[in-house]
Design an enzyme around this catalytic site. Sequence first.
Site, PDB file in Angstrom:
ATOM      1  N   LYS A  10       0.844  -1.205   0.000  1.00 56.17           N
ATOM      2  CA  LYS A  10       0.000   0.000   0.000  1.00 56.17           C
ATOM      3  C   LYS A  10       0.871   1.244   0.000  1.00 56.17           C
ATOM      4  O   LYS A  10       0.623   2.191  -0.758  1.00 56.17           O
ATOM      5  CB  LYS A  10      -0.881   0.033   1.255  1.00 56.17           C
TER       6      LYS A  10
ATOM      7  N   GLN B  28      -5.207  -1.381   9.665  1.00 54.57           N
ATOM      8  CA  GLN B  28      -5.059  -2.736   9.136  1.00 54.57           C
ATOM      9  C   GLN B  28      -5.632  -3.764  10.117  1.00 54.57           C
ATOM     10  O   GLN B  28      -5.286  -3.763  11.300  1.00 54.57           O
ATOM     11  CB  GLN B  28      -3.568  -3.010   8.874  1.00 54.57           C
TER      12      GLN B  28
ATOM     13  N   ASP C 147     -11.730   2.307   3.958  1.00 53.78           N
ATOM     14  CA  ASP C 147     -12.024   0.872   3.958  1.00 53.78           C
ATOM     15  C   ASP C 147     -13.520   0.610   3.787  1.00 53.78           C
ATOM     16  O   ASP C 147     -13.921  -0.502   3.478  1.00 53.78           O
ATOM     17  CB  ASP C 147     -11.584   0.264   5.307  1.00 53.78           C
TER      18      ASP C 147
END
Length: 294
Positions: A54, A98, A121
Amino acid sequence: MTATLIDGKAAAAALRAKVAAEVRRLAAAHGLSPGLAVVLVGHNPASEAYVASKTKMTAEVGMRSFDHRLPATATEPELLALVAGLNGDPAVHGILVQLPLPAQIDPHHVIAAVDPGKDVDGFHPMNVGRLALGLPGLAPCTPLGCIVLAKSARASLEGLDAVVIGRSISVGRPVAQLLLAENATVTIAHSKTRNLPDVCRRADLVVTAIGRPAMVKRDWIKPGATVIDVGINRIAADGGKHRIVGDVAFAEVCEVAGAVTPVPGGVGPMTIACLLANTIRAACAAAGLPVPEF
Ligand code: NAP
């Protein structure tokens, strides 16, 4: 083999190129520099590899990248304090914490603490609700990638019979909502579904988000159907090694389907590309600019 392979790597590269062009345009036209913050708690090897990708791709598209690491012993209040700081930082337009988190931290508390406008997200209850209501918002990245790939194989998803196998919060349910928004006729199947092969066989579009290697067989698939395989399953291979396979029995399904995503190289690469696109969407919305279509 009759099926066309849907090339997720190429589709992801094309989407990242569009994102990079948008980053340049926003800087030139509005002095806006989109920024993505990624928070990693602990040392889960898969998460570390994913976060490294990422960070690299965020830099490649010209976006600002903010990496935050907390030790595996971090407490929930410590993580919530970090999230609160990122919520208040005007240089940060997207926040991704995460998952999975260490056991002492409740992921639901953390997800709910992220500013919904920065929730790239798409897991915040506000964004989940907006998706369910058919309102604009930030949708989850892997499901968005599934839709991009399905649309690359079919001119339109409107009116298609779509079967989604899997009803998880992160994949199955949001894929189904996004397909509904595309005017597909959607069935969500799961482990309690009766006669799953029969349910699957009537579908023009099958999305598998199961986590069972090669479960979906050739005779489950209607000839010519489009198959989007989200599954990532590690199986033993020769020499004590392992390899990654999807939820679909790839070789045999290729003999009957119209188009199939391979694993690896299908849905997987789309997730980060969609995360970057979501960060642009969040930055534009925060700046009061029109949200671009990707
Ligand atoms: P999950 O939370 O474990 O959900 C799996 C779903 O599959 C559940 O709804 C479950 O039904 C259903 N299921 C399990 N066994 C079944 C069976 N025998 N017949 C029918 N349905 C069955 O998994 P997930 O997070 O959605 O992930 C699914 C797969 O996608 C995994 O392989 C994961 O690694 C992969 N994945 C890939 C990406 C990516 O490519 N970037 C991202 C996320 C996930 P119940 O609800 O009834 O238990």
